[in-house]
Design an enzyme around this catalytic site. Structure first.
Site, PDB file in Angstrom:
ATOM      1  N   LYS A  29      11.947 -34.037 -33.019  1.00  0.00           N
ATOM      2  CA  LYS A  29      13.363 -34.121 -33.433  1.00  0.00           C
ATOM      3  C   LYS A  29      14.021 -35.334 -32.780  1.00  0.00           C
ATOM      4  O   LYS A  29      14.733 -36.086 -33.416  1.00  0.00           O
ATOM      5  CB  LYS A  29      14.068 -32.825 -33.003  1.00  0.00           C
ATOM      6  CG  LYS A  29      15.296 -32.439 -33.713  1.00  0.00           C
ATOM      7  CD  LYS A  29      15.140 -32.035 -35.159  1.00  0.00           C
ATOM      8  CE  LYS A  29      13.779 -31.724 -35.634  1.00  0.00           C
ATOM      9  NZ  LYS A  29      13.489 -31.714 -37.004  1.00  0.00           N
ATOM     10  N   GLU A  80      12.729 -38.579 -34.330  1.00  0.00           N
ATOM     11  CA  GLU A  80      13.175 -38.705 -35.722  1.00  0.00           C
ATOM     12  C   GLU A  80      14.584 -39.275 -35.815  1.00  0.00           C
ATOM     13  O   GLU A  80      14.838 -40.162 -36.616  1.00  0.00           O
ATOM     14  CB  GLU A  80      13.207 -37.318 -36.402  1.00  0.00           C
ATOM     15  CG  GLU A  80      11.906 -36.830 -36.958  1.00  0.00           C
ATOM     16  CD  GLU A  80      12.050 -35.477 -37.647  1.00  0.00           C
ATOM     17  OE1 GLU A  80      11.524 -35.344 -38.745  1.00  0.00           O
ATOM     18  OE2 GLU A  80      12.689 -34.559 -37.095  1.00  0.00           O
ATOM     19  N   GLU A 140       8.176 -29.743 -31.165  1.00  0.00           N
ATOM     20  CA  GLU A 140       9.279 -29.895 -32.117  1.00  0.00           C
ATOM     21  C   GLU A 140      10.453 -30.642 -31.478  1.00  0.00           C
ATOM     22  O   GLU A 140      11.091 -31.486 -32.122  1.00  0.00           O
ATOM     23  CB  GLU A 140       9.706 -28.513 -32.653  1.00  0.00           C
ATOM     24  CG  GLU A 140      10.906 -28.520 -33.572  1.00  0.00           C
ATOM     25  CD  GLU A 140      10.749 -29.368 -34.832  1.00  0.00           C
ATOM     26  OE1 GLU A 140       9.633 -29.811 -35.135  1.00  0.00           O
ATOM     27  OE2 GLU A 140      11.773 -29.601 -35.494  1.00  0.00           O
ATOM     28  N   ARG A 142      16.841 -36.559 -49.674  1.00  0.00           N
ATOM     29  CA  ARG A 142      15.380 -36.648 -49.653  1.00  0.00           C
ATOM     30  C   ARG A 142      14.890 -37.870 -48.879  1.00  0.00           C
ATOM     31  O   ARG A 142      13.736 -37.920 -48.476  1.00  0.00           O
ATOM     32  CB  ARG A 142      14.838 -36.721 -51.088  1.00  0.00           C
ATOM     33  CG  ARG A 142      15.089 -35.475 -51.891  1.00  0.00           C
ATOM     34  CD  ARG A 142      14.885 -35.724 -53.360  1.00  0.00           C
ATOM     35  NE  ARG A 142      13.482 -35.814 -53.725  1.00  0.00           N
ATOM     36  CZ  ARG A 142      12.734 -34.780 -54.087  1.00  0.00           C
ATOM     37  NH1 ARG A 142      13.248 -33.586 -54.111  1.00  0.00           N
ATOM     38  NH2 ARG A 142      11.483 -34.943 -54.429  1.00  0.00           N
ATOM     39  N   CYS A 182      11.082 -40.287 -53.171  1.00  0.00           N
ATOM     40  CA  CYS A 182      11.727 -40.673 -54.430  1.00  0.00           C
ATOM     41  C   CYS A 182      12.417 -39.482 -55.092  1.00  0.00           C
ATOM     42  O   CYS A 182      11.915 -38.362 -55.033  1.00  0.00           O
ATOM     43  CB  CYS A 182      10.698 -41.212 -55.416  1.00  0.00           C
ATOM     44  SG  CYS A 182       9.816 -42.634 -54.793  1.00  0.00           S
ATOM     45  N   HIS A 236      -4.044 -35.925 -17.215  1.00  0.00           N
ATOM     46  CA  HIS A 236      -5.331 -36.451 -17.682  1.00  0.00           C
ATOM     47  C   HIS A 236      -5.124 -37.747 -18.457  1.00  0.00           C
ATOM     48  O   HIS A 236      -5.652 -37.914 -19.558  1.00  0.00           O
ATOM     49  CB  HIS A 236      -6.054 -35.401 -18.527  1.00  0.00           C
ATOM     50  CG  HIS A 236      -6.433 -34.189 -17.756  1.00  0.00           C
ATOM     51  ND1 HIS A 236      -7.419 -34.195 -16.801  1.00  0.00           N
ATOM     52  CD2 HIS A 236      -5.910 -32.936 -17.747  1.00  0.00           C
ATOM     53  CE1 HIS A 236      -7.524 -32.986 -16.256  1.00  0.00           C
ATOM     54  NE2 HIS A 236      -6.597 -32.210 -16.812  1.00  0.00           N
ATOM     55  N   TRP A 290      11.637 -44.364 -52.343  1.00  0.00           N
ATOM     56  CA  TRP A 290      11.142 -44.398 -50.965  1.00  0.00           C
ATOM     57  C   TRP A 290       9.843 -45.187 -51.050  1.00  0.00           C
ATOM     58  O   TRP A 290       8.843 -44.713 -51.611  1.00  0.00           O
ATOM     59  CB  TRP A 290      10.904 -42.973 -50.463  1.00  0.00           C
ATOM     60  CG  TRP A 290      10.548 -42.888 -49.016  1.00  0.00           C
ATOM     61  CD1 TRP A 290      11.411 -42.912 -47.962  1.00  0.00           C
ATOM     62  CD2 TRP A 290       9.238 -42.743 -48.456  1.00  0.00           C
ATOM     63  NE1 TRP A 290      10.705 -42.797 -46.770  1.00  0.00           N
ATOM     64  CE2 TRP A 290       9.380 -42.692 -47.053  1.00  0.00           C
ATOM     65  CE3 TRP A 290       7.954 -42.652 -49.003  1.00  0.00           C
ATOM     66  CZ2 TRP A 290       8.298 -42.546 -46.188  1.00  0.00           C
ATOM     67  CZ3 TRP A 290       6.874 -42.510 -48.142  1.00  0.00           C
ATOM     68  CH2 TRP A 290       7.058 -42.466 -46.750  1.00  0.00           C
ATOM     69  N   ASN A 302       8.250 -40.687 -59.757  1.00  0.00           N
ATOM     70  CA  ASN A 302       8.051 -40.175 -58.396  1.00  0.00           C
ATOM     71  C   ASN A 302       6.574 -39.825 -58.291  1.00  0.00           C
ATOM     72  O   ASN A 302       6.020 -39.170 -59.171  1.00  0.00           O
ATOM     73  CB  ASN A 302       8.917 -38.928 -58.185  1.00  0.00           C
ATOM     74  CG  ASN A 302       8.668 -38.264 -56.832  1.00  0.00           C
ATOM     75  OD1 ASN A 302       8.047 -38.854 -55.946  1.00  0.00           O
ATOM     76  ND2 ASN A 302       9.144 -37.055 -56.671  1.00  0.00           N
ATOM     77  N   GLY A 303       5.914 -40.289 -57.227  1.00  0.00           N
ATOM     78  CA  GLY A 303       4.492 -40.001 -57.049  1.00  0.00           C
ATOM     79  C   GLY A 303       3.731 -41.276 -56.728  1.00  0.00           C
ATOM     80  O   GLY A 303       4.341 -42.309 -56.417  1.00  0.00           O
ATOM     81  N   LYS A 305      12.743 -36.465 -46.668  1.00  0.00           N
ATOM     82  CA  LYS A 305      12.799 -35.020 -46.417  1.00  0.00           C
ATOM     83  C   LYS A 305      11.703 -34.280 -47.167  1.00  0.00           C
ATOM     84  O   LYS A 305      11.064 -33.394 -46.638  1.00  0.00           O
ATOM     85  CB  LYS A 305      14.166 -34.471 -46.829  1.00  0.00           C
ATOM     86  CG  LYS A 305      14.295 -33.004 -46.508  1.00  0.00           C
ATOM     87  CD  LYS A 305      15.706 -32.611 -46.243  1.00  0.00           C
ATOM     88  CE  LYS A 305      15.779 -31.239 -45.611  1.00  0.00           C
ATOM     89  NZ  LYS A 305      15.420 -31.251 -44.197  1.00  0.00           N
TER      90      LYS A 305
HETATM   91  C1  G6P Z   1       9.037 -34.247 -43.782  1.00  0.00           C
HETATM   92  C2  G6P Z   1      10.368 -33.834 -43.212  1.00  0.00           C
HETATM   93  C3  G6P Z   1      10.152 -32.833 -42.092  1.00  0.00           C
HETATM   94  C4  G6P Z   1       9.359 -31.641 -42.604  1.00  0.00           C
HETATM   95  C5  G6P Z   1       8.039 -32.082 -43.241  1.00  0.00           C
HETATM   96  C6  G6P Z   1       7.393 -30.935 -43.993  1.00  0.00           C
HETATM   97  O1  G6P Z   1       8.327 -34.977 -42.860  1.00  0.00           O
HETATM   98  O2  G6P Z   1      11.071 -34.963 -42.731  1.00  0.00           O
HETATM   99  O3  G6P Z   1      11.405 -32.385 -41.614  1.00  0.00           O
HETATM  100  O4  G6P Z   1       9.091 -30.774 -41.546  1.00  0.00           O
HETATM  101  O5  G6P Z   1       8.276 -33.112 -44.201  1.00  0.00           O
HETATM  102  O6  G6P Z   1       8.230 -30.571 -45.050  1.00  0.00           O
HETATM  103  P1  G6P Z   1       8.238 -29.173 -45.735  1.00  0.00           P
HETATM  104  O7  G6P Z   1       9.259 -29.288 -46.825  1.00  0.00           O
HETATM  105  O8  G6P Z   1       6.866 -28.959 -46.279  1.00  0.00           O
HETATM  106  O9  G6P Z   1       8.600 -28.164 -44.707  1.00  0.00           O
END
Ligand code: G6P
Length: 600
Positions: free
Chosen positions: A474, A477, A470, A28, A2, A493, A75, A99-100, A595
């Site tokens: 990626k 995502e 990672e 975000r 949010c 395994h 969100w 937000n929260g 984000k």
């Molecule tokens: C969300 C984002 C990721 C990020 C993670 C941690 O899931 O989509 O890209 O790595 O949060 O966010 P931060 O701001 O704490 O690195």
């Protein structure tokens, strides 16, 4: 997650300005949006599902001039992303954005229902709004600061609120606890916002509200009150961010632009911190390191673990923040707690930091967002200086975290040959990364081979395994292809049962000490029909029968562990990008993702 903006203007442009600001919070991640304005003597609400463009479309023919506006991107947490559930919410004479998460909303809802309140949405926010209305009207606490203060005492969870009272429609009230909120000071009016990027077009002057503080904002005045409702002077900060209208800089996507920024960002970080006191931590003072983070930041931490354990020989564990905060971690005065966060506001990561601070640990934050909660609250903060990252899936944010971890490790090395080699090599990093970007046709070729697949496996050992984690994240995502990362020796395994004819296996083998082992694991998958994509370095490839077990190979130049880590990370980002592009995905704003995750 949010996003909140609010504006109270000296003229009648609050609606336009608030929407402009809201658009800067799109990064975000959200699934609906809304705005409340005061127009023709009443508060009017407009809401829409999907993109902010839908909301704009809805209000384009309406006379929406207003001195005040609060706007929101939602969100969904409680209740589907419908128009009804979108913010702002309204009850009696109170309108708010939030937000929260209000954790005790069910209890409060039952209480309010017994007191005659009815609800139209499934949201916790509507309950918070109704509760403030109850305190204001039923408890008759007509002093608005006292009303907000009293109501918030009974809210559990996290919140940032922008609130308008019908009977004082030219004042904006704001408060927060554990969710970000700043108050911006403009020439033509004043703002609230989830972060500075949203309002930077209009002002770079802002204050950060402390938890439980309340701001009373009019178009020409801001008053800030502490939790006891004493008027306080908060330091007005000046952001050095600049507003850039054409932020994609000619690139088709923010993600692509941000990947292209990596060579400079990483090179600048090495110049800024390498062999400098500011980024030198006396690791010998500690007997173990806890690295705590979420998502990609946690994956950066996994690279840090390998570096700290291999070179500095300090036991390092990487902890998912949402687990760490509830597991009563064993922290002593010899534990270094490293907190990594691009946004500096991730709720679980922030809670983990507070926990570590409370037990007296030395906390070091690696953060991108200036003056964010984590940056402020850690004992020491090293900024990653990656600049604003707009694409939801992090790229330069992650690699800059890896760079800072690498620098901490390098700075801890005594002057010896190893350090000299690494130092010499990192001086070439910008050029090396630019050349990595130039290998785009090879990434496109790999993307072509995998974009129609449903499942993909990444395998690697040691630091390559951390890179696989990672790379896999990626890919899923942004391309929505199911993928998993495995330590190469572990696949057999159990999960090897999922390998079928044509299942892509992306293997990374850049560590010469583990190379043969990984090759054996690749062959195991190949023998079961896998379509193998093999990523390694030139000298390792030259000494083996790569063509026999690889359907596609990506051969990188020989270089040190530090440089190759950055190179592989960047190559995997571009492979994911090209794959998502072939699938026509909304790369910068993948579905369901946020984000900045400011709720648990
Ligand atoms: C969300 C984002 C990721 C990020 C993670 C941690 O899931 O989509 O890209 O790595 O949060 O966010 P931060 O701001 O704490 O690195």
């Amino acid at each position: 997650m949010c996003g909140i903006t609010g504006y109270i203007s000296k003229t009648n442009d609050a609606n336009t300005v608030a929407i402009n600001c809201l658009k800067n919070l799109e990064y975000r991640g959200y699934d609906s949006s809304g705005i409340a304005i005061f127009n023709e003597n009443k508060i009017k609400l407009y809401k829409s599902t999907g993109k902010i463009a839908n909301l704009c479309e809805k209000i384009k023919d309406i006379d929406t001039t207003s001195k005040i506006a609060i706007a929101h991107t939602r969100w969904a947490t409680h209740g589907k992303p419908t128009e009804t559930n979108a913010h702002p919410h309204r009850c009696k004479n109170i309108t708010l954005v939030h937000n929260g998460i209000i954790e005790n909303y069910i209890e409060l809802k039952e209480f309010l229902q017994k007191n005659g309140y009815t609800f139209n949405t499934q949201t916790d926010t509507e309950v918070a709004c109704a509760y403030i209305a109850y305190v204001y009207n039923d408890l008759n606490i007509k002093d608005k600061l006292k009303c907000i203060n009293e109501a918030c005492k009974n809210l559990k969870g996290s919140y940032a609120f922008g609130i308008i009272f019908d009977d004082e429609p030219e004042t904006l009230y704001a408060t927060r606890k554990d969710s970000p909120l700043i108050v911006g000071y403009g020439d033509n009016g004043n703002f609230i916002s989830s972060d500075i990027t949203a309002i930077i077009k209009y002002t770079n002057k802002y204050v950060i509200l402390n938890d439980y503080y309340i701001s009373k904002i009019t178009c020409d005045k801001v008053e800030n009150y502490d939790e006891n409702l004493n008027l306080v002077n908060l330091e007005i900060k000046t952001s050095d961010l600049t507003y850039n209208e054409n932020t994609k800089n000619g690139y088709s996507h923010y993600m692509l632009k941000e990947i292209h920024e990596e060579p400079t960002v990483i090179a600048n970080l090495y110049k800024r911190y390498l062999d400098k006191d500011i980024a030198t931590i006396d690791l010998k003072k500690f007997d173990k390191i806890h690295i705590v983070a979420c998502g990609s930041a946690m994956h950066a931490g996994l690279i840090g673990k390998y570096l700290f354990e291999t070179y500095a020989r300090i036991e390092t564990t990487v902890e998912i923040a949402s687990e760490y905060r509830y597991k009563n971690p064993i922290i002593t005065d010899k534990t270094l707690v490293i907190i990594i966060s691009q946004s500096g506001e991730t709720a679980d990561t922030l809670a983990a930091l507070r926990l570590a601070n409370n037990v007296g640990a030395y906390t070091l934050a690696i953060v991108n967002q200036e003056n964010s909660s984590i940056a402020r609250e850690a004992k020491k903060c090293l900024y990653t200086y990656a600049g604003p990252e707009i694409a939801v899936a992090t790229t330069k944010g992650y690699t800059s975290q890896v760079a800072v971890l690498s620098i901490i490790m390098i700075n801890s090395l005594k002057n010896n040959n190893l350090k000299d080699t690494i130092l010499k090599e990192t001086a070439t990093i910008e050029n090396v990364l630019e050349k990595t970007i130039d290998m785009l046709p090879e990434y496109k070729n790999i993307a072509n081979k995998i974009y129609e697949k449903n499942d993909i496996f990444f395998i690697g050992r040691g630091i390559d395994y951390a890179l696989c984690m990672e790379g896999s994240l990626k890919l899923k995502e942004i391309s929505y292809i199911h993928s998993e990362a495995y330590a190469a020796g572990e696949l057999k395994h159990g999960t090897i049962s999922l390998i079928e004819n044509g299942t892509p296996v992306i293997a990374i083998a850049t560590d010469e000490t583990l190379f043969e082992k990984t090759v054996s694991n690749v062959k195991e998958t190949k023998a079961r029909g896998a379509y193998t994509i093999f990523i390694t370095t030139k000298s390792l490839a030259d000494n083996t029968d790569v063509d026999d077990f690889s359907d596609v190979k990506l051969i990188l130049n020989d270089m040190s562990k530090i440089n190759i880590t950055h190179v592989v990370a960047l190559a995997l980002q571009l492979i994911s990008f090209e794959t998502a592009k072939l699938k026509n995905c909304d790369i910068d704003k993948p579905k369901n993702l946020a984000k900045s995750v400011t709720v648990e």
